[in-house]
Design an enzyme around this catalytic site. Structure first.
Site, PDB file in Angstrom:
ATOM      1  N   THR A 129       0.770  -1.213   0.063  1.00  0.00           N
ATOM      2  CA  THR A 129      -0.096   0.089   0.084  1.00  0.00           C
ATOM      3  C   THR A 129       1.047   1.201   0.068  1.00  0.00           C
ATOM      4  O   THR A 129       1.682   0.973   0.579  1.00  0.00           O
ATOM      5  CB  THR A 129      -0.876  -0.017   1.291  1.00  0.00           C
ATOM      6  OG1 THR A 129      -1.652  -1.106   1.266  1.00  0.00           O
ATOM      7  CG2 THR A 129      -1.903   1.228   1.315  1.00  0.00           C
ATOM      8  N   ARG A 164     -13.130  -8.662  -0.692  1.00  0.00           N
ATOM      9  CA  ARG A 164     -12.566  -8.231   0.459  1.00  0.00           C
ATOM     10  C   ARG A 164     -12.024  -6.725   0.289  1.00  0.00           C
ATOM     11  O   ARG A 164     -11.460  -6.508  -0.826  1.00  0.00           O
ATOM     12  CB  ARG A 164     -11.572  -9.133   0.863  1.00  0.00           C
ATOM     13  CG  ARG A 164     -10.769  -8.426   1.934  1.00  0.00           C
ATOM     14  CD  ARG A 164      -9.350  -7.934   1.812  1.00  0.00           C
ATOM     15  NE  ARG A 164      -8.769  -7.656   2.962  1.00  0.00           N
ATOM     16  CZ  ARG A 164      -7.604  -6.720   3.082  1.00  0.00           C
ATOM     17  NH1 ARG A 164      -7.323  -6.118   1.965  1.00  0.00           N
ATOM     18  NH2 ARG A 164      -6.887  -6.547   4.108  1.00  0.00           N
ATOM     19  N   THR A 207      -0.319   1.265   6.395  1.00  0.00           N
ATOM     20  CA  THR A 207      -0.295   0.330   5.423  1.00  0.00           C
ATOM     21  C   THR A 207       0.001  -0.950   6.253  1.00  0.00           C
ATOM     22  O   THR A 207       0.820  -1.055   7.208  1.00  0.00           O
ATOM     23  CB  THR A 207       1.159   0.499   4.769  1.00  0.00           C
ATOM     24  OG1 THR A 207       1.534  -0.814   4.055  1.00  0.00           O
ATOM     25  CG2 THR A 207       2.326   0.901   5.301  1.00  0.00           C
ATOM     26  N   GLY A 208      -0.533  -2.102   5.965  1.00  0.00           N
ATOM     27  CA  GLY A 208      -0.410  -3.343   6.663  1.00  0.00           C
ATOM     28  C   GLY A 208      -1.535  -4.380   6.733  1.00  0.00           C
ATOM     29  O   GLY A 208      -2.653  -4.201   5.628  1.00  0.00           O
ATOM     30  N   GLY A 243      -4.887  -4.848   7.006  1.00  0.00           N
ATOM     31  CA  GLY A 243      -6.182  -4.043   7.053  1.00  0.00           C
ATOM     32  C   GLY A 243      -7.199  -4.496   8.073  1.00  0.00           C
ATOM     33  O   GLY A 243      -7.867  -3.477   8.438  1.00  0.00           O
TER      34      GLY A 243
END
Length: 335
Positions: free
Chosen positions: A204, A232, A254-255, A257
């Site tokens: 992201t 998703r 970012t990660g 989610g």
């Protein structure tokens, strides 16, 4: 004596004003990013692209443009690059498609726009901006968002535009591991089975900018998670989860989610800053610790109204960079 007095005044000035004022901070994703697994050539490509994004964004700030324009400029550079999981470099869903999400927020009036599930819009961040500026809505999804984007004159591309070999190969690796484990979509209490993380990177992209008028904007864009199923959608297009901005601070995450959504991560950072008087570094660290305790990982960037910046993550690395009001650029990748 005069020399001593001058040094004293300089020291006092540095104490109060010596901290550099940052005007743009970006990230290009967090995850298992190890120097030993990165060729010098590929690392340089990442550094060059991050520098280009910062430079384009800083140019907008220097010209007196809004923080929104600065955020857009940085994210478009990263969306147009196959290096990042956004736009051109988006990962593949389980059925071999690229589905793109993005959001943007303007701190001055808390206006916001978001899109999810796009498949033909070249730059999702532009679509998110259009939703914010040219509609009465905050979020649009799928075919409706694509039709709106077409109506606004945004660039539409063939879905094949988003196809890249390395993302396709990553999908095949995950599918192969999934098949070997004989656990299709075997989520258990929000924890993914180990095979799901064969390609454990969250690519992201995001940007937070502070303009000359003191206004903050934040934006985030993503291609989601490799092998994601059933439409998703993660945190990137959700205001308050992956993106947030108000008059005090802007955040982009970012990660993994699901955990950013469950903790309202971006908004929680802003709340800690406003109501608990936490600085940007402390606020982001506390939220990342909460995410980690729940089983999630990733990172986030934050920039406040005074130009203080945080780039916090709990993974092996995060593509990240920032630029001061004087144009000094810093780029980092590893822990």
């Amino acid at each position: 004596m005069k020399k001593i007095l001058l040094l004293f005044l300089v020291s006092i000035s540095m104490f109060f004003y010596g901290q550099k004022k940052y005007v743009v901070v970006i990230h290009g994703g967090a995850g298992t990013i190890l120097k030993k697994e990165m060729s010098p050539e590929l690392e340089q490509k990442y550094r060059d692209k991050l520098k280009e994004a910062l430079t384009k964004s800083y140019e907008k700030i220097k010209e007196g443009k809004s923080s929104l324009e600065a955020v857009e400029a940085a994210i478009v550079v990263m969306e147009d690059s196959p290096l990042f999981n956004a736009g051109k470099g988006a990962v593949f869903t389980s059925d071999g498609r690229n589905e793109l999400d993005a959001s943007v927020m303007y701190g001055k009036d808390k206006s916001a726009g978001a899109v999810a599930g796009l498949t033909v819009v070249k730059n999702p961040i532009k679509a998110a901006l259009a939703v914010m500026q040219k509609s009465e809505h905050v979020m649009m999804i799928g075919k409706g968002a694509e039709q709106f984007s077409k109506n606004q004159g945004l660039e539409i591309v063939n879905p094949k535009y988003f196809w890249t070999q390395h993302r396709w190969d990553a999908l095949q690796k995950v599918k192969k591991a999934e098949l070997k484990a004989n656990q299709p979509n075997a989520f258990n209490n929000y924890h993914c089975p180990s095979y799901y993380w064969v390609d454990r990177k969250f690519g992201t992209v995001g940007c937070v900018a502070l303009d000359k008028e003191g206004n903050i904007a934040a934006g985030t864009s993503t291609g989601g998670m490799t092998n994601k199923k059933y439409g998703r959608v993660g945190d990137a297009p959700i205001i308050g989860a992956g993106t947030y901005a108000d008059e005090n601070i802007g955040i982009s995450g970012t990660g993994w989610g699901e955990f950013y959504i469950r903790t309202s991560a971006a908004r929680t950072v802003a709340a800690k800053y406003e109501y608990q008087n936490k600085d940007v570094k402390t606020a982001t660290e506390e939220v990342m610790l909460e995410i980690e305790k729940l089983g999630g990982d990733g990172g986030m960037i934050a920039l406040d109204k005074n130009g203080n910046v945080a780039m916090t993550f709990n993974t092996e690395g995060m593509y990240r960079g920032m630029v001061t009001e004087d144009g000094e650029i810093t780029i980092e990748i590893y822990k």
